[in-house]
Design a protein around this motif. Structure first.
Motif, PDB file in Angstrom:
ATOM      1  N   GLN A 122       0.844  -1.199   0.000  1.00 38.22           N
ATOM      2  CA  GLN A 122       0.000   0.000   0.000  1.00 38.22           C
ATOM      3  C   GLN A 122       0.873   1.240   0.000  1.00 38.22           C
ATOM      4  N   TYR A 123       0.550   2.165  -0.909  1.00 34.59           N
ATOM      5  CA  TYR A 123       1.202   3.467  -0.937  1.00 34.59           C
ATOM      6  C   TYR A 123       0.223   4.522  -0.453  1.00 34.59           C
ATOM      7  N   ASP A 124       0.704   5.421   0.390  1.00 34.02           N
ATOM      8  CA  ASP A 124      -0.078   6.576   0.813  1.00 34.02           C
ATOM      9  C   ASP A 124       0.695   7.837   0.464  1.00 34.02           C
ATOM     10  N   VAL A 125       0.077   8.669  -0.358  1.00 30.82           N
ATOM     11  CA  VAL A 125       0.669   9.934  -0.800  1.00 30.82           C
ATOM     12  C   VAL A 125      -0.012  11.076  -0.065  1.00 30.82           C
ATOM     13  N   GLU A 126       0.800  12.026   0.370  1.00 25.21           N
ATOM     14  CA  GLU A 126       0.286  13.204   1.067  1.00 25.21           C
ATOM     15  C   GLU A 126       0.992  14.437   0.503  1.00 25.21           C
ATOM     16  N   VAL A 127       0.210  15.394   0.008  1.00 22.36           N
ATOM     17  CA  VAL A 127       0.756  16.654  -0.498  1.00 22.36           C
ATOM     18  C   VAL A 127       0.006  17.798   0.173  1.00 22.36           C
ATOM     19  N   SER A 128       0.701  18.579   0.969  1.00 18.26           N
ATOM     20  CA  SER A 128       0.046  19.688   1.660  1.00 18.26           C
ATOM     21  C   SER A 128      -0.250  20.816   0.679  1.00 18.26           C
ATOM     22  N   ASP A 129      -1.345  21.530   0.930  1.00 17.89           N
ATOM     23  CA  ASP A 129      -1.601  22.751   0.164  1.00 17.89           C
ATOM     24  C   ASP A 129      -0.405  23.681   0.322  1.00 17.89           C
ATOM     25  N   ALA A 130      -0.069  24.377  -0.751  1.00 14.33           N
ATOM     26  CA  ALA A 130       1.096  25.263  -0.718  1.00 14.33           C
ATOM     27  C   ALA A 130       0.882  26.431   0.242  1.00 14.33           C
ATOM     28  N   LYS A 131       1.915  26.712   1.013  1.00 13.76           N
ATOM     29  CA  LYS A 131       1.930  27.889   1.880  1.00 13.76           C
ATOM     30  C   LYS A 131       3.171  28.693   1.537  1.00 13.76           C
ATOM     31  N   GLU A 132       2.945  29.947   1.126  1.00 12.49           N
ATOM     32  CA  GLU A 132       4.021  30.798   0.611  1.00 12.49           C
ATOM     33  C   GLU A 132       4.742  30.092  -0.537  1.00 12.49           C
ATOM     34  N   GLY A 133       3.945  29.367  -1.326  1.00  9.06           N
ATOM     35  CA  GLY A 133       4.464  28.715  -2.521  1.00  9.06           C
ATOM     36  C   GLY A 133       5.132  27.378  -2.307  1.00  9.06           C
ATOM     37  N   VAL A 134       5.189  26.892  -1.072  1.00  5.61           N
ATOM     38  CA  VAL A 134       5.911  25.659  -0.771  1.00  5.61           C
ATOM     39  C   VAL A 134       4.940  24.577  -0.294  1.00  5.61           C
ATOM     40  N   SER A 135       5.052  23.374  -0.863  1.00  2.50           N
ATOM     41  CA  SER A 135       4.258  22.214  -0.451  1.00  2.50           C
ATOM     42  C   SER A 135       5.171  21.119   0.074  1.00  2.50           C
ATOM     43  N   ASP A 136       4.665  20.347   1.040  1.00  2.00           N
ATOM     44  CA  ASP A 136       5.357  19.151   1.516  1.00  2.00           C
ATOM     45  C   ASP A 136       4.797  17.937   0.802  1.00  2.00           C
ATOM     46  N   LEU A 137       5.682  17.098   0.269  1.00  3.74           N
ATOM     47  CA  LEU A 137       5.289  15.893  -0.456  1.00  3.74           C
ATOM     48  C   LEU A 137       5.857  14.684   0.280  1.00  3.74           C
ATOM     49  N   ARG A 138       4.992  13.725   0.595  1.00  5.41           N
ATOM     50  CA  ARG A 138       5.434  12.507   1.284  1.00  5.41           C
ATOM     51  C   ARG A 138       4.762  11.285   0.669  1.00  5.41           C
ATOM     52  N   VAL A 139       5.490  10.177   0.691  1.00  3.77           N
ATOM     53  CA  VAL A 139       4.891   8.901   0.291  1.00  3.77           C
ATOM     54  C   VAL A 139       5.384   7.813   1.233  1.00  3.77           C
ATOM     55  N   TRP A 140       4.410   7.051   1.763  1.00  7.86           N
ATOM     56  CA  TRP A 140       4.710   5.912   2.625  1.00  7.86           C
ATOM     57  C   TRP A 140       4.426   4.620   1.864  1.00  7.86           C
ATOM     58  N   ARG A 141       5.169   3.576   2.186  1.00  7.55           N
ATOM     59  CA  ARG A 141       4.950   2.253   1.607  1.00  7.55           C
ATOM     60  C   ARG A 141       4.763   1.254   2.740  1.00  7.55           C
ATOM     61  N   ARG A 142       3.670   0.525   2.672  1.00  9.13           N
ATOM     62  CA  ARG A 142       3.376  -0.483   3.683  1.00  9.13           C
ATOM     63  C   ARG A 142       3.300  -1.848   3.021  1.00  9.13           C
ATOM     64  N   VAL A 143       3.964  -2.824   3.596  1.00 11.58           N
ATOM     65  CA  VAL A 143       3.984  -4.191   3.078  1.00 11.58           C
ATOM     66  C   VAL A 143       3.227  -5.097   4.034  1.00 11.58           C
ATOM     67  N   ASP A 144       2.212  -5.776   3.511  1.00 14.54           N
ATOM     68  CA  ASP A 144       1.394  -6.680   4.311  1.00 14.54           C
ATOM     69  C   ASP A 144       0.960  -5.976   5.602  1.00 14.54           C
ATOM     70  N   ASP A 145       1.241  -6.556   6.763  1.00 15.94           N
ATOM     71  CA  ASP A 145       0.792  -5.965   8.028  1.00 15.94           C
ATOM     72  C   ASP A 145       1.906  -5.217   8.754  1.00 15.94           C
ATOM     73  N   GLU A 146       2.988  -4.941   8.041  1.00 16.10           N
ATOM     74  CA  GLU A 146       4.103  -4.224   8.656  1.00 16.10           C
ATOM     75  C   GLU A 146       3.773  -2.736   8.812  1.00 16.10           C
ATOM     76  N   GLU A 147       4.576  -2.050   9.604  1.00 16.83           N
ATOM     77  CA  GLU A 147       4.408  -0.612   9.755  1.00 16.83           C
ATOM     78  C   GLU A 147       4.814   0.091   8.463  1.00 16.83           C
ATOM     79  N   PRO A 148       4.093   1.145   8.079  1.00 15.41           N
ATOM     80  CA  PRO A 148       4.468   1.879   6.861  1.00 15.41           C
ATOM     81  C   PRO A 148       5.823   2.558   7.002  1.00 15.41           C
ATOM     82  N   ILE A 149       6.541   2.631   5.892  1.00  8.33           N
ATOM     83  CA  ILE A 149       7.865   3.262   5.846  1.00  8.33           C
ATOM     84  C   ILE A 149       7.784   4.505   4.981  1.00  8.33           C
TER      85      ILE A 149
END
Length: 258
Positions: A122-149
């Protein structure tokens, strides 16, 4: 490049988060993929035998245009492909511009999942709305029942990476594939493309998409970009209403398709 001034803006932009979830799973005789974000919802089942794709069955759970469902046809060009094919080989069989971008991406990820030894990714993507033109981009990867990385965490400004310093000024749109394929390999490469594609869609949060209900694709964008935004379909493609979801505070709702 996208010009948001042509459209009515989302008055809530600036305080939210774009989220996209992709889940890939292995089953006897088939692979399954599911994707949902603020503007789209898809599922796809890829049937295979002896390591060869024998059928592809997409489900259009939530789509922005009346023509999106027709993108099932160009996906059929992937029939006969090997589960061991590289992304480049799959792209050669089914060019992106003739397909629904997001269903196409999901299908290629699903086929690629056939090469993995794990059952569920499972991939989870998160992109924050831009503030002063800057956005934070993150992606986590989860395998089976393990904790996401957390696979990648970038900051973007003016469609370029602003941070981390090692990637500063790398493009996030045109030219992304060239440097990303050199910088990242295997799982890190896959995660980078998942994040980049999510960031592309996140721009849609700037718009009041519901205010565009009933408009033609041709009037929104005259550039060939996908199955709907193509000369064959853009004049008849009508934007559907009530297709937007905001998962800022409800990530648990992703892939429930409600």
């Amino acid at each position: 490049m996208f010009d948001p001034t042509k459209f009515k803006m989302n008055p809530h932009y600036g305080s939210g988060v774009f989220r996209r979830r992709i889940r890939l799973s292995r089953h006897a005789g088939h692979l399954h993929g599911a994707l949902e974000d603020c503007n789209h919802g898809f599922q796809v089942t890829v049937f295979h035998q002896h390591n060869i794709v024998t059928d592809i069955k997409p489900q259009f759970m939530r789509i922005p245009f009346t023509t999106c469902g027709g993108a099932e046809t160009p996906l059929k060009k992937l029939l006969g492909a090997s589960l061991s094919a590289t992304p480049a080989e799959l792209l050669a069989l089914a060019p992106p511009l003739s397909n629904c971008t997001h269903l196409h991406d999901l299908t290629l990820l699903t086929i690629g999942h056939g090469q993995r030894e794990v059952d569920v990714v499972q991939y989870d993507v998160e992109v924050s709305d831009a503030k002063e033109g800057v956005s934070d981009l993150r992606v986590w990867r989860r395998v089976d029942d393990e904790e996401p990385i957390l696979m990648h965490h970038w900051q973007s400004q003016n469609y370029m990476i602003a941070s981390p310093p090692a990637l500063k000024d790398k493009p996030l749109f045109m030219g992304f594939s060239r440097w990303a394929n050199e910088a990242f390999k295997d799982i890190a490469n896959e995660a980078a493309f998942v994040l980049q594609k999510g960031n592309l869609v996140s721009i849609g949060r700037m718009l009041d998409v519901n205010a565009m209900t009933g408009s033609r694709a041709k009037d929104e964008n005259d550039r060939v970009a996908c199955h709907t935004y193509s000369p064959a379909n853009s004049a008849t493609a009508i934007r559907l209403g009530n297709t937007v979801r905001d998962f800022t505070h409800t990530p648990e709702q992703l892939l429930k398709f409600v």
